[in-house]
Design a protein around this motif. Structure first.
Motif, PDB file in Angstrom:
ATOM      1  N   GLY A   9      58.320  17.391   1.747  1.00 21.92           N
ATOM      2  CA  GLY A   9      56.983  17.320   2.312  1.00 21.92           C
ATOM      3  C   GLY A   9      56.733  15.961   2.942  1.00 21.92           C
ATOM      4  N   LYS A  10      55.475  15.722   3.287  1.00 19.81           N
ATOM      5  CA  LYS A  10      55.106  14.487   3.967  1.00 19.81           C
ATOM      6  C   LYS A  10      55.109  13.313   2.995  1.00 19.81           C
ATOM      7  CE  LYS A  10      52.296  16.495   7.558  1.00 19.81           C
ATOM      8  NZ  LYS A  10      51.057  16.367   8.297  1.00 19.81           N
ATOM      9  N   LYS A  11      55.718  12.222   3.436  1.00 20.58           N
ATOM     10  CA  LYS A  11      55.654  10.975   2.674  1.00 20.58           C
ATOM     11  C   LYS A  11      54.306  10.339   2.940  1.00 20.58           C
ATOM     12  CE  LYS A  11      60.589  10.383   2.724  1.00 20.58           C
ATOM     13  NZ  LYS A  11      61.736   9.664   3.190  1.00 20.58           N
ATOM     14  N   ILE A  12      53.946   9.378   2.109  1.00 24.19           N
ATOM     15  CA  ILE A  12      52.597   8.808   2.186  1.00 24.19           C
ATOM     16  C   ILE A  12      52.288   8.209   3.552  1.00 24.19           C
ATOM     17  CG2 ILE A  12      53.135   6.512   1.254  1.00 24.19           C
ATOM     18  CD1 ILE A  12      50.395   7.139  -0.441  1.00 24.19           C
ATOM     19  N   ASP A  13      53.284   7.600   4.200  1.00 20.81           N
ATOM     20  CA  ASP A  13      53.030   6.979   5.508  1.00 20.81           C
ATOM     21  C   ASP A  13      52.969   8.006   6.643  1.00 20.81           C
ATOM     22  OD1 ASP A  13      55.726   7.578   5.429  1.00 20.81           O
ATOM     23  OD2 ASP A  13      56.375   5.676   6.284  1.00 20.81           O
ATOM     24  N   GLU A  14      53.194   9.272   6.325  1.00 24.03           N
ATOM     25  CA  GLU A  14      53.093  10.340   7.313  1.00 24.03           C
ATOM     26  C   GLU A  14      51.777  11.119   7.193  1.00 24.03           C
ATOM     27  OE1 GLU A  14      57.747  11.637   7.719  1.00 24.03           O
ATOM     28  OE2 GLU A  14      56.646  12.358   5.956  1.00 24.03           O
ATOM     29  N   MET A  15      50.950  10.747   6.214  1.00 25.85           N
ATOM     30  CA  MET A  15      49.711  11.471   5.960  1.00 25.85           C
ATOM     31  C   MET A  15      48.518  10.722   6.550  1.00 25.85           C
ATOM     32  SD  MET A  15      50.414  12.877   2.125  1.00 25.85           S
ATOM     33  CE  MET A  15      49.125  14.100   2.285  1.00 25.85           C
ATOM     34  N   THR A  16      47.460  11.484   6.871  1.00 22.48           N
ATOM     35  CA  THR A  16      46.249  10.885   7.441  1.00 22.48           C
ATOM     36  C   THR A  16      45.015  11.416   6.722  1.00 22.48           C
ATOM     37  OG1 THR A  16      46.109  12.620   9.110  1.00 22.48           O
ATOM     38  CG2 THR A  16      47.266  10.607   9.740  1.00 22.48           C
ATOM     39  N   ILE A  17      43.999  10.578   6.631  1.00 20.03           N
ATOM     40  CA  ILE A  17      42.719  11.004   6.061  1.00 20.03           C
ATOM     41  C   ILE A  17      42.125  12.068   6.976  1.00 20.03           C
ATOM     42  CG2 ILE A  17      40.354  10.259   5.544  1.00 20.03           C
ATOM     43  CD1 ILE A  17      41.572   7.576   4.630  1.00 20.03           C
ATOM     44  N   GLY A  18      41.622  13.117   6.384  1.00 13.85           N
ATOM     45  CA  GLY A  18      41.056  14.221   7.141  1.00 13.85           C
ATOM     46  C   GLY A  18      42.041  15.353   7.387  1.00 13.85           C
ATOM     47  N   GLU A  19      43.319  15.109   7.121  1.00  8.50           N
ATOM     48  CA  GLU A  19      44.327  16.161   7.259  1.00  8.50           C
ATOM     49  C   GLU A  19      43.978  17.291   6.296  1.00  8.50           C
ATOM     50  OE1 GLU A  19      49.178  16.370   6.869  1.00  8.50           O
ATOM     51  OE2 GLU A  19      48.155  14.452   6.713  1.00  8.50           O
ATOM     52  N   LYS A  20      44.081  18.530   6.768  1.00  8.61           N
ATOM     53  CA  LYS A  20      43.680  19.649   5.906  1.00  8.61           C
ATOM     54  C   LYS A  20      44.524  20.874   6.149  1.00  8.61           C
ATOM     55  CE  LYS A  20      39.488  19.450   7.908  1.00  8.61           C
ATOM     56  NZ  LYS A  20      38.091  19.715   8.172  1.00  8.61           N
ATOM     57  N   ILE A  21      44.432  21.760   5.193  1.00  8.23           N
ATOM     58  CA  ILE A  21      45.098  23.059   5.293  1.00  8.23           C
ATOM     59  C   ILE A  21      44.196  24.091   4.631  1.00  8.23           C
ATOM     60  CG2 ILE A  21      46.447  22.742   3.182  1.00  8.23           C
ATOM     61  CD1 ILE A  21      48.690  24.311   4.705  1.00  8.23           C
TER      62      ILE A  21
END
Length: 144
Positions: A9-21
């Motif tokens: 899955g996504k590593k922490i540096d690949e994630m953004t605030i507001g990202e959703k599913i």
């Protein structure tokens, strides 16, 4: 060891605030029976229609911890995905979910702590698109 072809899955540096599913999950008899058999949970509120009829629910309900399992699975599969781990969770169950209902689950990244390598993910779930059945926050360690 990762299964051949499986992507982390996504590593922490690949994630953004507001990202959703958003996911939809229908509660079927086979799922309930698997859960109840696995946990050896024979609470009559979950499986006996005659007992449930005499309660305020009027029919069997889905165990709250089973709903939690659906959320855990969404974290493991989708956000952040394979390799992630739930470190802490606080879920509030607002309304019962009944057999055969479909719930809509929304996961949204609300906070990212790069130094401690965790994200806070807000979760909410609705049935019939309008009745909120749960909400809460999970602290999740993304894959390394």
């Amino acid at each position: 060891m990762l299964r051949k072809g499986m992507k982390l899955g996504k590593k922490i540096d690949e994630m953004t605030i507001g990202e959703k599913i958003q996911l939809n999950e229908k509660i079927e008899d086979k799922d309930l029976l698997l859960y109840l058999g696995l946990t050896n949970d024979n609470n009559p509120l979950y499986i006996q229609h005659d007992y449930a009829l005499d309660t305020p629910y009027k029919k069997p309900i889905v165990p709250a911890i089973m709903l939690n399992g659906i959320i855990t699975s969404a974290i493991s599969k989708h956000l952040p995905g394979p390799g992630s781990h739930i470190r802490e969770q606080n879920l509030i169950y607002l309304e019962p979910v009944y057999h055969y209902e479909t719930i809509e689950i929304l996961l949204e990244v609300q906070h990212i702590d790069i130094t401690q390598n965790f994200v806070e993910i807000y979760v909410s779930a609705f049935k019939e698109k309008i009745v909120q059945v749960l909400h809460g926050v999970l602290k999740v360690v993304p894959p390394y």
